[in-house]
Design an enzyme around this catalytic site. Structure first.
Site, PDB file in Angstrom:
ATOM      1  N   LYS A  54      82.473 -75.012  13.292  1.00  0.00           N
ATOM      2  CA  LYS A  54      83.884 -75.379  13.236  1.00  0.00           C
ATOM      3  C   LYS A  54      84.711 -74.097  13.307  1.00  0.00           C
ATOM      4  CE  LYS A  54      87.013 -78.239  10.385  1.00  0.00           C
ATOM      5  NZ  LYS A  54      87.087 -79.103   9.173  1.00  0.00           N
TER       6      LYS A  54
ATOM      7  N   SER B  44      86.624 -84.400   5.727  1.00  0.00           N
ATOM      8  CA  SER B  44      86.602 -83.900   7.108  1.00  0.00           C
ATOM      9  C   SER B  44      85.238 -83.701   7.745  1.00  0.00           C
ATOM     10  CB  SER B  44      87.370 -82.579   7.197  1.00  0.00           C
ATOM     11  OG  SER B  44      88.735 -82.859   7.323  1.00  0.00           O
TER      12      SER B  44
ATOM     13  N   SER C 236      88.832 -83.695   9.989  1.00  0.00           N
ATOM     14  CA  SER C 236      89.263 -82.654  10.898  1.00  0.00           C
ATOM     15  C   SER C 236      88.120 -81.983  11.666  1.00  0.00           C
ATOM     16  CB  SER C 236      90.029 -81.580  10.130  1.00  0.00           C
ATOM     17  OG  SER C 236      89.195 -80.946   9.188  1.00  0.00           O
TER      18      SER C 236
END
Ligand code: GLN
Length: 479
Positions: free
Chosen positions: A74, A173, A149
């Protein structure tokens, strides 16, 4: 091939890391333009890393448990010399001078880092639409969101771009995008995985964790990244829990509580799958009952005071002086405000304003203080529930993947996507989403297993059983 299979083939010399990497880069090339899972694909660096691994294997060395496994990160995890954007304009041009501990650990375990994945700006969102670089799309249906996310990481795994990815989970997330993309996603106990080098959103809630195509691969990645790190002051003592050994343990005699409050407001088709999961656990020998954790109904409200409050403080450092973007101005105050006005997107600004307000002198006790008291209640209610059961079961998300744009203009509707995942963050507990069939629209449904602090082994036992019992195999979108 699973991460486990790749690692064992590369370690034994049956397959080269270079060959494994090429196969994955080809998949990325084929579908990345449509999905936009990555902010950056690091083909060159990945090729050098794979070649180096192959040299080591040829020389008789063992590169480790993730030998040759392509891993995506990420893009809020710091990578030395490689842009780390948090999908925000404000970090434009910034290259961290160090690697996050988890990045070092996956490399030390033999993994090949292939790229940085898209996210909602600073991990604020549930759809990956809040990225300054445009949305990621769901590999199962590109008209839908992948969740967020960590939407880029979840989509990358679901599309077969990588067998493993790292995400971060502040209010859901990792788990929510895992559910929407039909992959496994796990948030560890607070403190189990070092956050050194994770760009902070809400420090009392943030955790890093694995996304994978199956439970065994998630266990493998967790074991590689967990364990004490002196560089993170919130890091727990001790090593990684031996979760791989727990997967096949079965659930005979395990006490499972269906979390009553988190069955409200859930789409009927999603709830049906969760009930089937509970039945499957009972069939496998678990003792299943319904359990109430009353204060979880206030979780969302408390979270949207605590998380923005912490974010408003953490994001104060992006002022045009030390990182990334700087807007020219005649004086320093104007420079700050122009930089922040241009560098941050609408959702980040909303959170900073909410958080600053919640912390302001006249309101501190009524908002932030009250939210902290609710947090304590949630912790106490979980503690009572865990006197009766070993793990709790709940849906991961209230719906399957929604259409791109459907909630983009309605922050409250978007916030509700995390109603089932937030309580574990507030309590600091581990929780995990496992694919369990599909909804009426044919899209993946995730079922969530929650456990008390350091209850990872019981959680993986239940997860392993659920995976074996899943009624419809999680639809594979990758080639
Ligand atoms: N969707 C939640 C939020 O927007 C959670 C995000 C996260 O876990 N990083 O804050």
């Amino acid at each position: 091939m699973s991460a486990q299979q790749i690692a064992s083939a590369v370690r034994s010399g049956r397959r080269s890391a270079a060959d494994v990497l090429d196969e994955h880069l080809e998949r990325i090339e084929a579908r990345e333009p449509e999905l936009h899972a990555f902010n950056l694909v690091m083909s060159g660096q990945a090729r050098s890393a794979a070649a180096e691994l192959d040299r080591r294997v040829a020389a008789g060395e063992d590169p480790g448990p993730l030998a040759g496994v392509p891993v995506a990160l990420k893009d809020n995890l710091c990578t030395r010399g490689v842009p780390t954007t948090c999908s925000s304009r404000i970090l434009e041009g910034w290259r961290p001078p160090y690697d996050a501990t988890v990045v070092e650990r996956v490399r030390d375990a033999g993994a090949v880092v292939v790229g940085k994945t898209n996210l909602d700006e600073f991990a604020m969102g549930s759809s990956t639409e809040n990225s300054a670089f445009g949305p990621t799309r769901n590999p199962h249906d590109p008209s839908r969101v992948p969740g967020g996310s960590s939407g880029g990481s979840a989509a990358a795994v679901a599309a077969g771009f990588v067998p493993l990815a790292l995400g971060s989970d502040t209010g859901g997330s990792i788990r929510q995008p895992a559910a929407l993309c039909g992959v496994v996603g796990m948030k560890p106990t607070y403190g189990l995985v070092s956050r050194y080098g994770l760009v902070a959103f809400a420090s009392s809630l943030d955790q890093i964790g694995p996304l994978a195509a199956d439970v065994a691969d998630a266990a493998l990645l967790l074991e590689a990244i967990a364990g004490h790190d002196p560089a993170d002051s919130t890091s727990l003592p001790g090593g990684a829990p031996p979760v791989s050994q727990a997967l096949d343990g079965g659930v005979s005699g395990v006490r499972v509580g269906v979390l009553r409050e988190l069955t409200e407001g859930i789409d009927p088709d999603v709830l049906k799958r969760m009930r089937e999961a509970a039945d499957a656990l009972a069939d496998a020998g678990a003792e299943v009952e319904e359990v109430s954790v009353p204060a979880t109904v206030y979780g969302l409200s408390a979270y949207y005071l605590i998380a923005p409050a912490e974010a408003s403080s953490n994001l104060a450092r992006y002022d045009g002086v030390r990182y990334g973007l700087r807007e020219p101005a005649p004086d320093v105050t104007t420079m700050y405000s122009r930089t922040r006005a241009r560098g941050f997107g609408a959702e980040v600004k909303r959170r900073v304003m909410l958080g600053t307000y919640a912390l302001s002198a006249g309101y501190y006790d009524a908002y932030y203080g009250q939210a902290q008291r609710v947090r304590t209640l949630i912790i106490q209610d979980f503690a009572s529930a865990y006197e009766r059961v070993d793990v709790l079961l709940a849906p991961t998300a209230p719906t399957t993947a929604f259409a791109v744009g459907a909630k983009a203009e309605n922050p409250l509707a978007m916030y509700l996507s995390d109603v089932c995942t937030i309580p574990s963050n507030l309590a600091g507990h581990p929780a995990m989403s496992i694919p369990f069939g599909t909804g009426d629209d044919g899209l993946p449904v995730g079922v969530q297993v929650l456990a008390p602090a350091l209850g990872e082994e019981a959680m993986f036992r239940v997860a392993g059983t659920l995976e074996r019992a899943a009624p419809v195999p999680a639809p594979a979108a990758g080639p």
